[in-house]
Design a protein around this motif. Structure first.
Motif, PDB file in Angstrom:
ATOM      1  N   PHE A 189       0.848  -1.103  -0.079  1.00  0.00           N
ATOM      2  CA  PHE A 189       0.033  -0.029  -0.056  1.00  0.00           C
ATOM      3  C   PHE A 189       0.828   1.416  -0.097  1.00  0.00           C
ATOM      4  N   ALA A 190       2.007   1.130   0.803  1.00  0.00           N
ATOM      5  CA  ALA A 190       2.751   2.417   0.649  1.00  0.00           C
ATOM      6  C   ALA A 190       3.125   2.644  -0.895  1.00  0.00           C
ATOM      7  N   ARG A 191       3.814   1.511  -1.304  1.00  0.00           N
ATOM      8  CA  ARG A 191       4.031   1.714  -3.010  1.00  0.00           C
ATOM      9  C   ARG A 191       2.983   2.300  -3.689  1.00  0.00           C
ATOM     10  N   LEU A 192       1.849   1.799  -3.539  1.00  0.00           N
ATOM     11  CA  LEU A 192       0.594   2.217  -4.537  1.00  0.00           C
ATOM     12  C   LEU A 192       0.496   3.699  -3.974  1.00  0.00           C
ATOM     13  N   HIS A 197       2.431   5.948  -3.881  1.00  0.00           N
ATOM     14  CA  HIS A 197       3.511   6.839  -4.688  1.00  0.00           C
ATOM     15  C   HIS A 197       2.731   7.291  -6.077  1.00  0.00           C
ATOM     16  N   PHE A 198       1.880   6.477  -6.357  1.00  0.00           N
ATOM     17  CA  PHE A 198       1.219   6.731  -7.754  1.00  0.00           C
ATOM     18  C   PHE A 198       0.013   7.875  -7.352  1.00  0.00           C
ATOM     19  N   ARG A 199       0.362   9.032  -8.030  1.00  0.00           N
ATOM     20  CA  ARG A 199      -0.564  10.376  -7.602  1.00  0.00           C
ATOM     21  C   ARG A 199      -2.162   9.965  -7.714  1.00  0.00           C
ATOM     22  N   ALA A 200      -2.192   9.340  -9.206  1.00  0.00           N
ATOM     23  CA  ALA A 200      -3.869   9.119  -9.427  1.00  0.00           C
ATOM     24  C   ALA A 200      -4.451   8.351  -8.403  1.00  0.00           C
ATOM     25  N   LEU A 201      -3.767   7.501  -7.784  1.00  0.00           N
ATOM     26  CA  LEU A 201      -4.299   6.212  -6.914  1.00  0.00           C
ATOM     27  C   LEU A 201      -4.535   7.192  -5.489  1.00  0.00           C
ATOM     28  N   LYS A 218     -13.422   8.779 -10.948  1.00  0.00           N
ATOM     29  CA  LYS A 218     -14.636   8.596 -10.013  1.00  0.00           C
ATOM     30  C   LYS A 218     -15.308   7.497 -10.480  1.00  0.00           C
ATOM     31  N   LEU A 219     -15.009   6.598 -11.379  1.00  0.00           N
ATOM     32  CA  LEU A 219     -15.952   5.467 -11.825  1.00  0.00           C
ATOM     33  C   LEU A 219     -15.035   4.340 -11.415  1.00  0.00           C
ATOM     34  N   LYS A 220     -15.716   3.273 -10.431  1.00  0.00           N
ATOM     35  CA  LYS A 220     -14.907   2.195 -10.175  1.00  0.00           C
ATOM     36  C   LYS A 220     -14.027   1.413 -11.066  1.00  0.00           C
ATOM     37  N   SER A 256      -8.834  -0.259 -12.668  1.00  0.00           N
ATOM     38  CA  SER A 256      -8.008  -0.546 -13.958  1.00  0.00           C
ATOM     39  C   SER A 256      -6.666   0.314 -13.416  1.00  0.00           C
ATOM     40  N   THR A 257      -6.597   1.567 -12.755  1.00  0.00           N
ATOM     41  CA  THR A 257      -5.657   2.152 -12.690  1.00  0.00           C
ATOM     42  C   THR A 257      -4.696   1.418 -11.399  1.00  0.00           C
ATOM     43  N   VAL A 258      -5.414   1.028 -10.315  1.00  0.00           N
ATOM     44  CA  VAL A 258      -4.816   0.065  -9.334  1.00  0.00           C
ATOM     45  C   VAL A 258      -4.142  -0.965  -9.749  1.00  0.00           C
TER      46      VAL A 258
END
Length: 41
Positions: free
Chosen positions: A6-9, A11-15, A21-23, A28-30
């Motif tokens: 989760f700490a690494r995730l 670091h991705f600004r969009a996450l 806004k859509l699930k 897909s970004t995750v």
């Protein structure tokens, strides 16, 4: 180990800010971020 993932995730600004806004788009970004993290290992 899970906390490190989760700490690494975060670091991705969009996450971290959840631009999508859509699930479907957010999931897909995750998935893409997880794949990039996995490939770096």
């Amino acid at each position: 180990m899970v906390e490190n993932a989760f700490a690494r995730l975060k670091h991705f600004r969009a996450l971290a800010t959840r631009y999508d806004k859509l699930k479907r788009n957010y999931e897909s970004t995750v998935s893409l971020a997880c794949a990039l993290i996995w490939l770096k290992l």
